[in-house]
Design a protein around this motif. Sequence first.
Motif, PDB file in Angstrom:
ATOM      1  N   ASP A  52       0.812  -1.218   0.000  1.00  0.00           N
ATOM      2  CA  ASP A  52       0.000   0.000   0.000  1.00  0.00           C
ATOM      3  C   ASP A  52       0.846   1.270   0.000  1.00  0.00           C
ATOM      4  O   ASP A  52       0.471   2.265  -0.588  1.00  0.00           O
ATOM      5  N   GLY A  53       1.965   1.275   0.656  1.00  0.00           N
ATOM      6  CA  GLY A  53       2.825   2.451   0.692  1.00  0.00           C
ATOM      7  C   GLY A  53       3.466   2.754  -0.649  1.00  0.00           C
ATOM      8  O   GLY A  53       3.788   3.897  -0.947  1.00  0.00           O
ATOM      9  N   TYR A  54       3.620   1.729  -1.469  1.00  0.00           N
ATOM     10  CA  TYR A  54       4.263   1.929  -2.770  1.00  0.00           C
ATOM     11  C   TYR A  54       3.314   2.528  -3.793  1.00  0.00           C
ATOM     12  O   TYR A  54       3.754   3.122  -4.768  1.00  0.00           O
ATOM     13  N   VAL A  55       2.005   2.396  -3.583  1.00  0.00           N
ATOM     14  CA  VAL A  55       1.050   2.992  -4.513  1.00  0.00           C
ATOM     15  C   VAL A  55       1.221   4.507  -4.523  1.00  0.00           C
ATOM     16  O   VAL A  55       1.267   5.147  -5.579  1.00  0.00           O
ATOM     17  N   THR A  56       1.340   5.081  -3.346  1.00  0.00           N
ATOM     18  CA  THR A  56       1.547   6.525  -3.250  1.00  0.00           C
ATOM     19  C   THR A  56       2.849   6.926  -3.918  1.00  0.00           C
ATOM     20  O   THR A  56       2.917   7.938  -4.628  1.00  0.00           O
ATOM     21  N   LEU A  57       3.886   6.143  -3.715  1.00  0.00           N
ATOM     22  CA  LEU A  57       5.175   6.435  -4.324  1.00  0.00           C
ATOM     23  C   LEU A  57       5.096   6.393  -5.842  1.00  0.00           C
ATOM     24  O   LEU A  57       5.629   7.265  -6.537  1.00  0.00           O
ATOM     25  N   VAL A  58       4.395   5.406  -6.389  1.00  0.00           N
ATOM     26  CA  VAL A  58       4.249   5.282  -7.843  1.00  0.00           C
ATOM     27  C   VAL A  58       3.434   6.452  -8.392  1.00  0.00           C
ATOM     28  O   VAL A  58       3.755   7.014  -9.441  1.00  0.00           O
ATOM     29  N   VAL A  59       2.380   6.855  -7.673  1.00  0.00           N
ATOM     30  CA  VAL A  59       1.569   7.994  -8.120  1.00  0.00           C
ATOM     31  C   VAL A  59       2.420   9.258  -8.159  1.00  0.00           C
ATOM     32  O   VAL A  59       2.359  10.027  -9.121  1.00  0.00           O
ATOM     33  N   PHE A  60       3.230   9.482  -7.124  1.00  0.00           N
ATOM     34  CA  PHE A  60       4.093  10.662  -7.116  1.00  0.00           C
ATOM     35  C   PHE A  60       5.154  10.593  -8.205  1.00  0.00           C
ATOM     36  O   PHE A  60       5.505  11.609  -8.807  1.00  0.00           O
ATOM     37  N   LEU A  61       5.678   9.421  -8.494  1.00  0.00           N
ATOM     38  CA  LEU A  61       6.660   9.264  -9.563  1.00  0.00           C
ATOM     39  C   LEU A  61       6.042   9.602 -10.915  1.00  0.00           C
ATOM     40  O   LEU A  61       6.637  10.328 -11.719  1.00  0.00           O
ATOM     41  N   ILE A  62       4.828   9.100 -11.155  1.00  0.00           N
ATOM     42  CA  ILE A  62       4.144   9.401 -12.416  1.00  0.00           C
ATOM     43  C   ILE A  62       3.828  10.890 -12.511  1.00  0.00           C
ATOM     44  O   ILE A  62       4.009  11.520 -13.563  1.00  0.00           O
ATOM     45  N   ALA A  63       3.369  11.486 -11.406  1.00  0.00           N
ATOM     46  CA  ALA A  63       3.072  12.922 -11.405  1.00  0.00           C
ATOM     47  C   ALA A  63       4.334  13.742 -11.678  1.00  0.00           C
ATOM     48  O   ALA A  63       4.295  14.730 -12.415  1.00  0.00           O
ATOM     49  N   ALA A  64       5.465  13.328 -11.112  1.00  0.00           N
ATOM     50  CA  ALA A  64       6.716  14.047 -11.332  1.00  0.00           C
ATOM     51  C   ALA A  64       7.145  13.950 -12.792  1.00  0.00           C
ATOM     52  O   ALA A  64       7.597  14.938 -13.386  1.00  0.00           O
TER      53      ALA A  64
END
Length: 130
Positions: A11-23
């Motif tokens: 679950d913690g990696y979903v947020t990380l992936v979303v931020f990576l895509i947004a960046a």
Amino acid sequence: MNSIGTAQIGDGYVTLVVFLIAALLFALVPLGLARLWAWRFAPPKPGPVKNGLYECGLESHGDAWRPFKSSYYLYAIVFLVFDVEIVFLLPFAVAFGGLPLGAVLAMMLFLLLVVEGLVWAWSKGVLRWA
């Protein structure tokens, strides 16, 4: 069952992936839009005038490869390094009366390193202008 504490490891990696895509989108979308704008409104028009050398409103005359002393750059870099290091002395000077012995010793070590760098630059001849 209560949902507190049932979080999965991923679950913690979903947020990380979303931020990576947004960046990535934050960087790539403006670049793509600029490329599209340039393609649509500024098509390439090569020619002798557009490909000519132009600097400061004057046409270039003669050879652009003039000898330039690299020691000027070295002098400027040494100045910037010592200028930035001396800025670190301001907070020390302001709070000198209330500092513990460890902070004073750390600042004395810093000053010793700054002076050592200055002596090294002087011994290498970096501070000679001509």
